[in-house]
Design a protein around this motif. Structure first.
Motif, mmCIF file in Angstrom:
data_model
loop_
_atom_site.group_PDB
_atom_site.id
_atom_site.type_symbol
_atom_site.label_atom_id
_atom_site.label_comp_id
_atom_site.label_asym_id
_atom_site.label_seq_id
_atom_site.Cartn_x
_atom_site.Cartn_y
_atom_site.Cartn_z
ATOM 1 N N GLU A 1 90.003 31.450 26.034
ATOM 2 C CA GLU A 1 90.909 32.302 26.771
ATOM 3 C C GLU A 1 91.566 31.520 27.890
ATOM 4 O O GLU A 1 91.142 30.423 28.243
ATOM 5 C CB GLU A 1 90.179 33.536 27.323
ATOM 6 C CG GLU A 1 89.046 33.201 28.269
ATOM 7 C CD GLU A 1 88.318 34.448 28.748
ATOM 8 O OE1 GLU A 1 88.753 35.556 28.411
ATOM 9 O OE2 GLU A 1 87.308 34.303 29.468
ATOM 10 N N ALA A 2 92.624 32.124 28.429
ATOM 11 C CA ALA A 2 93.347 31.523 29.537
ATOM 12 C C ALA A 2 93.521 32.573 30.626
ATOM 13 O O ALA A 2 93.613 33.774 30.337
ATOM 14 C CB ALA A 2 94.696 30.992 29.074
ATOM 15 N N ARG B 1 93.498 32.331 24.355
ATOM 16 C CA ARG B 1 94.175 31.049 24.531
ATOM 17 C C ARG B 1 95.238 30.838 23.465
ATOM 18 O O ARG B 1 96.253 30.180 23.700
ATOM 19 C CB ARG B 1 93.148 29.917 24.487
ATOM 20 C CG ARG B 1 93.730 28.566 24.890
ATOM 21 C CD ARG B 1 92.659 27.580 25.238
ATOM 22 N NE ARG B 1 93.217 26.316 25.670
ATOM 23 C CZ ARG B 1 92.523 25.287 26.132
ATOM 24 N NH1 ARG B 1 91.214 25.408 26.244
ATOM 25 N NH2 ARG B 1 93.112 24.166 26.502
ATOM 26 N N GLN C 1 93.943 28.699 34.647
ATOM 27 C CA GLN C 1 92.800 28.026 34.042
ATOM 28 C C GLN C 1 92.817 28.228 32.542
ATOM 29 O O GLN C 1 93.164 29.305 32.047
ATOM 30 C CB GLN C 1 91.488 28.579 34.624
ATOM 31 C CG GLN C 1 90.232 28.206 33.880
ATOM 32 C CD GLN C 1 89.851 26.735 34.062
ATOM 33 O OE1 GLN C 1 90.687 25.921 34.408
ATOM 34 N NE2 GLN C 1 88.619 26.402 33.832
ATOM 35 N N ARG C 2 92.488 27.181 31.805
ATOM 36 C CA ARG C 2 92.301 27.258 30.362
ATOM 37 C C ARG C 2 90.824 27.090 30.058
ATOM 38 O O ARG C 2 90.249 26.050 30.357
ATOM 39 C CB ARG C 2 93.104 26.179 29.640
ATOM 40 C CG ARG C 2 94.616 26.365 29.684
ATOM 41 C CD ARG C 2 95.316 25.209 28.981
ATOM 42 N NE ARG C 2 96.740 25.393 28.876
ATOM 43 C CZ ARG C 2 97.624 25.035 29.794
ATOM 44 N NH1 ARG C 2 97.190 24.461 30.920
ATOM 45 N NH2 ARG C 2 98.914 25.239 29.617
ATOM 46 N N VAL D 1 99.782 29.370 34.497
ATOM 47 C CA VAL D 1 98.423 29.187 34.000
ATOM 48 C C VAL D 1 97.530 28.751 35.150
ATOM 49 O O VAL D 1 97.781 27.735 35.802
ATOM 50 C CB VAL D 1 98.377 28.157 32.862
ATOM 51 C CG1 VAL D 1 96.953 27.997 32.350
ATOM 52 C CG2 VAL D 1 99.297 28.571 31.725
ATOM 53 N N ASN E 1 104.376 27.381 28.656
ATOM 54 C CA ASN E 1 103.702 28.421 29.440
ATOM 55 C C ASN E 1 104.414 29.764 29.299
ATOM 56 O O ASN E 1 104.838 30.402 30.271
ATOM 57 C CB ASN E 1 103.610 28.024 30.912
ATOM 58 C CG ASN E 1 102.658 26.863 31.131
ATOM 59 O OD1 ASN E 1 101.816 26.574 30.280
ATOM 60 N ND2 ASN E 1 102.790 26.185 32.261
ATOM 61 N N LEU F 1 98.897 31.724 24.388
ATOM 62 C CA LEU F 1 99.671 30.878 25.293
ATOM 63 C C LEU F 1 100.556 29.944 24.477
ATOM 64 O O LEU F 1 100.073 29.100 23.723
ATOM 65 C CB LEU F 1 98.728 30.085 26.188
ATOM 66 C CG LEU F 1 99.353 29.318 27.350
ATOM 67 C CD1 LEU F 1 100.062 30.271 28.310
ATOM 68 C CD2 LEU F 1 98.294 28.517 28.085
#
Length: 400
Positions: free
Chosen positions: A365-366, A333, A360-361, A358, A340, A336
């Motif tokens: 992690e993303a 994460r 999902q956060r 993106v 974005n 990022l």
């Protein structure tokens, strides 16, 4: 005189030592080799990096919420009277089964009403039978009268009162009324036993033997034990990752996405399997989030391994199996960037700015899509800004 000579000799000795020391130092400096001149190293910043992991399977949607019963009711009698018996299970924390009697109300008054209704019904049945017989006699007499007159008049031309049809209908209605009153009296008698409508637990109770209760007066509260629900507030972006959320039929276990509910008890962490039951059709006016309802079947059943029940009111973490798109990757994460963007670093230490979408956060992690491949290095820290084509040092350069 002698003292002056000694003082002069000491002064000359000190001066000689100082001059000798300075001369030796100058000689050593002149004989020392000159240091090699080096060009200063280039000012290339050091960047912390991590590798991109290729994504596979469903993207987890994380949330949290509180456990609530799937069904909860107030216990209230439908008839009034004095309580003559209360079940030992009908107390806070007690478990009850479907149809189990919770408490009983004195039956004497309602039994008398049943006897009275039976007597009235018996009388009305006799009256109906008598009226049937009289109606039959009236019809025969009218037909006999018509034959004697020789007119051949049909009975359909006779007056209803002559044939005693209204009297028969009234007797039949009285019989039906008394039958209904008997059913009502029996129903009231049966309601002196207050029973549990489902398997569940007693949340609260306030009734004792000798207490007089009124119809509709709440004297306890039950909640169902077959399932519990967790209300998970999610952003619209997270809710969009749950497959078929808005097509779900409440109570249909086969249609909802799988979910895992985790709760902490003491030093242990325990997991229950559930599924997404439905989504609320409105936004929360304060948080602007969507409430997604996760249902957990059999939350109170014992597994034999010391796992506690999933208690109502417990705050839990929820992980929902979301969509499984193709071509997504997992990045730290911290990689990022605002807007974005991700700063990718090639083998030569050259930075390229990669825009991503993106999905999902999560906590650390993303999940993103874009021009990133598995195993590629991305910047996670060490520099505050980056431009296209700038060079950075990485840990791999430091290890060379």
């Amino acid at each position: 005189m002698l003292r002056r000579l000694l003082f002069g000799s000491s002064l000359r000795t000190i001066v000689f030592i100082i001059v000798l020391t300075v001369g030796v130092a100058a000689l050593l400096v002149s004989l020392a080799p000159e240091p090699e001149s080096r060009e200063p190293p280039p000012q290339i910043p050091f960047a912390q990096t991590a590798r991109v992991s290729p994504g596979a399977g469903a993207i987890p949607v994380h949330g949290s919420g509180s456990v609530r019963p799937s069904a909860e009711i107030d216990v209230a009698p439908q008839v009034g009277g004095k309580v003559v018996w209360v079940s030992p299970a009908f107390q806070s924390g007690g478990r009850v089964a479907t149809g189990q009697t919770l408490f009983r109300i004195e039956e004497a008054d309602y039994a008398y009403r049943v006897q009275e209704a039976e007597a009235n019904l018996a009388a009305s049945r006799v009256a109906f039978l008598q009226e049937q017989e009289q109606a039959a006699i009236a019809r025969e007499q009218y037909e006999l009268y018509a034959d004697r007159r020789g007119g051949g008049a049909a009975s359909s031309q006779a007056s209803p009162l002559t044939l005693r049809e209204p009297q028969l209908e009234a007797a039949d209605a009285a019989r039906s009324r008394d039958e209904a009153r008997l059913e009502e009296a029996n129903l009231a008698l049966s309601r002196t036993r207050v029973t549990a409508p489902f398997d569940g637990y007693v949340r609260a109770e306030s009734v004792d033997v000798g207490q007089v209760v009124n119809p509709g007066q709440p004297v306890g509260r039950l909640f169902a034990s077959d399932a519990v629900e967790v209300v998970v507030p999610l952003s619209d972006a997270d809710a969009a990752l749950i497959p078929g959320l808005w097509e779900l039929a409440a109570g249909d276990r086969s249609g909802g996405a799988a979910a895992r509910v985790t709760a902490q008890y003491g030093e242990g962490s325990y997991v229950w399997e559930g599924y997404v039951d439905r989504g609320e059709a409105s936004l929360d006016v304060q948080t602007r989030t969507i409430d997604v309802i996760v249902r957990v079947p059999d939350p109170f059943s014992s597994t034999g391994d010391g796992q506690p029940p999933l208690l109502v009111g417990k705050f839990v973490e929820v992980e929902i199996a979301g969509l499984a798109p193709e071509g997504y990757v997992r990045i730290p994460r911290a990689a990022l960037q605002p807007g974005n963007e991700v700063w990718a670093v090639n083998e030569d230490g050259v930075v390229s700015i990669v825009p991503v979408q993106v999905l999902q956060r999560a906590n650390d992690e993303a999940f993103v899509t874009g021009s990133l491949g598995g195993g590629e290095l991305v910047v996670t820290g060490g520099i505050q800004f980056a431009t296209e084509g700038m060079r950075v040092q990485t840990q791999a350069d430091a290890d060379r």
